[in-house]
Design an enzyme around this catalytic site. Structure first.
Site, short mmCIF file in Angstrom:
data_model
loop_
_atom_site.label_atom_id
_atom_site.label_comp_id
_atom_site.label_asym_id
_atom_site.label_seq_id
_atom_site.Cartn_x
_atom_site.Cartn_y
_atom_site.Cartn_z
N ASP A 115 0.67 3.70 2.27
CA ASP A 115 0.52 4.33 3.57
C ASP A 115 -0.45 5.52 3.45
OD1 ASP A 115 1.14 3.89 6.29
OD2 ASP A 115 2.41 5.66 6.31
N ASP A 145 0.86 -1.21 0.00
CA ASP A 145 0.00 0.00 0.00
C ASP A 145 0.88 1.24 0.00
OD1 ASP A 145 0.23 -1.21 2.97
OD2 ASP A 145 0.44 0.97 3.02
N1 LIG Z 1 1.29 1.18 5.68
C1 LIG Z 1 1.87 0.33 6.52
N2 LIG Z 1 2.34 0.77 7.71
C2 LIG Z 1 2.96 -0.09 8.56
N3 LIG Z 1 3.09 -1.39 8.32
C3 LIG Z 1 2.62 -1.87 7.16
N4 LIG Z 1 2.62 -3.11 6.65
C4 LIG Z 1 2.02 -3.06 5.46
N5 LIG Z 1 1.61 -1.80 5.18
C5 LIG Z 1 1.98 -1.03 6.23
#
Ligand SMILES: Nc1ncnc2[nH]cnc12
Ligand SMILES: CSC[C@H]1O[C@H](OP(=O)(O)O)[C@H](O)[C@@H]1O
Length: 289
Positions: free
Chosen positions: A211, A209
């Site tokens: 974030d 992703d």
């Molecule tokens: N955006 C994210 N923040 C922290 N850990 C993750 N693991 C997978 N995506 C994450």
């Protein structure tokens, strides 16, 4: 040099290692506590492999609750010389989209409620950590990824947050501004402890992703991560199989000293060391004690 054993730590979605042959469960006791799960020892081709799912079978341990010392100590006792962390992560760069494998070369540690050293009162040690990953292991991972046609990049900074909640938009923008490439919740203190245990370490940070730094986008939710994670996990299996197929029999000397990290690290002279702590350090530091 010693015989090489490849350790694999499976992260979210990775609770088993398909393709592992002649599998045996190893119940390894450690003086720090219980590892997340029994280790699975086996081989792929001629390469000895030891696998550990860091969140436990059934994903029972949150990033803050994992006993990282027990995990690394158990892997050391099982003979692991080279350790690959397979980890889900969020991305801070448009050029690192979901599905990209980032072979990170730096970490920023933002965790604050984890035991982060085997050493302490009664035996103080300071290992070098400027170069936290083993470049030869990264090079092998990069070659395997290229041969499997997996989208990957060599180099990147992984910021490790405490979690378990995902970041706010402000935190996400701050980590991006700090220069982080990806974010996760588990590789610290794991990488630090591997260095203290003189195990070569590398991370495959598998982007799931973006974030929460992109203003036009909805924030991160596990539900949207899961589908990408499943595809990443399948690709990670191919990566490990290829890595193992081409792994050397003997442990390679590590260019950044992972294999001799304790040579000059311990500052407490023998007469001042605490016998109880020394007993606990038996597996980690036996080479220099
Ligand atoms: N955006 C994210 N923040 C922290 N850990 C993750 N693991 C997978 N995506 C994450
Ligand atoms: C599934 S999203 C959050 C979760 O996934 C990552 O764990 P791991 O490194 O073990 O794959 C991340 O750090 C979080 O713990």
């Amino acid at each position: 040099m010693a015989k090489a054993t490849l350790g694999i730590i499976g992260g979210s979605g990775l609770y088993d290692l398909p393709g592992l042959q002649d599998v045996r469960e190893l119940d390894v006791a450690t003086p720090w506590g219980e590892p997340s799960a029994p280790l699975k020892e086996g081989r792929i081709g001629a390469t000895r492999i030891v696998f550990l799912p860091r969140h436990g079978i059934g994903h029972r341990f949150s990033p803050s609750d994992i006993d990282y010392r027990a995990n690394i100590d158990a892997l050391k006792r099982a003979g692991v010389t080279d350790l690959v962390s397979l980890s889900a992560c969020g991305s801070y760069r448009e050029d690192l989209p979901p599905g990209m494998f980032v072979l990170v070369d730096q970490f920023i540690d933002r965790t604050f409620r984890r035991e982060s050293s085997f050493f302490g009162a009664g035996c103080v040690a300071h290992v070098a950590f400027s170069d936290p990953v083993a470049p030869n292991l990264v090079a092998r991972l990069a070659k395997a990824a290229a041969e499997e046609n997996l989208a990957h990049i060599v180099g990147g900074t992984y910021v490790c947050m405490e979690g378990p909640q995902f970041s706010t938009r402000a935190e996400s923008s701050a980590y991006k501004a700090m220069g982080a490439s990806v974010v996760g919740m588990t590789n610290m203190p794991e990488a630090k402890l591997a260095r203290e245990a003189e195990i070569s370490y590398a991370t495959v940070a598998m982007v799931t992703d973006y974030d929460a730094w992109r203003p036009q986008e909805a924030g991160v939710e596990v539900s949207s991560i899961l589908e990408v994670m499943r595809a990443n996990v399948a690709a990670a299996g191919r990566l490990v199989a290829r890595l193992a197929a081409e792994f050397p029999e003997e442990r390679e000397a590590c260019p950044v000293g992972s294999d001799r990290a304790l040579d000059y690290a311990i500052l407490t002279p023998p007469d001042f060391r605490d016998p109880a702590l020394m007993a606990k350090l038996e597996a980690i530091a036996s080479r220099v004690l």
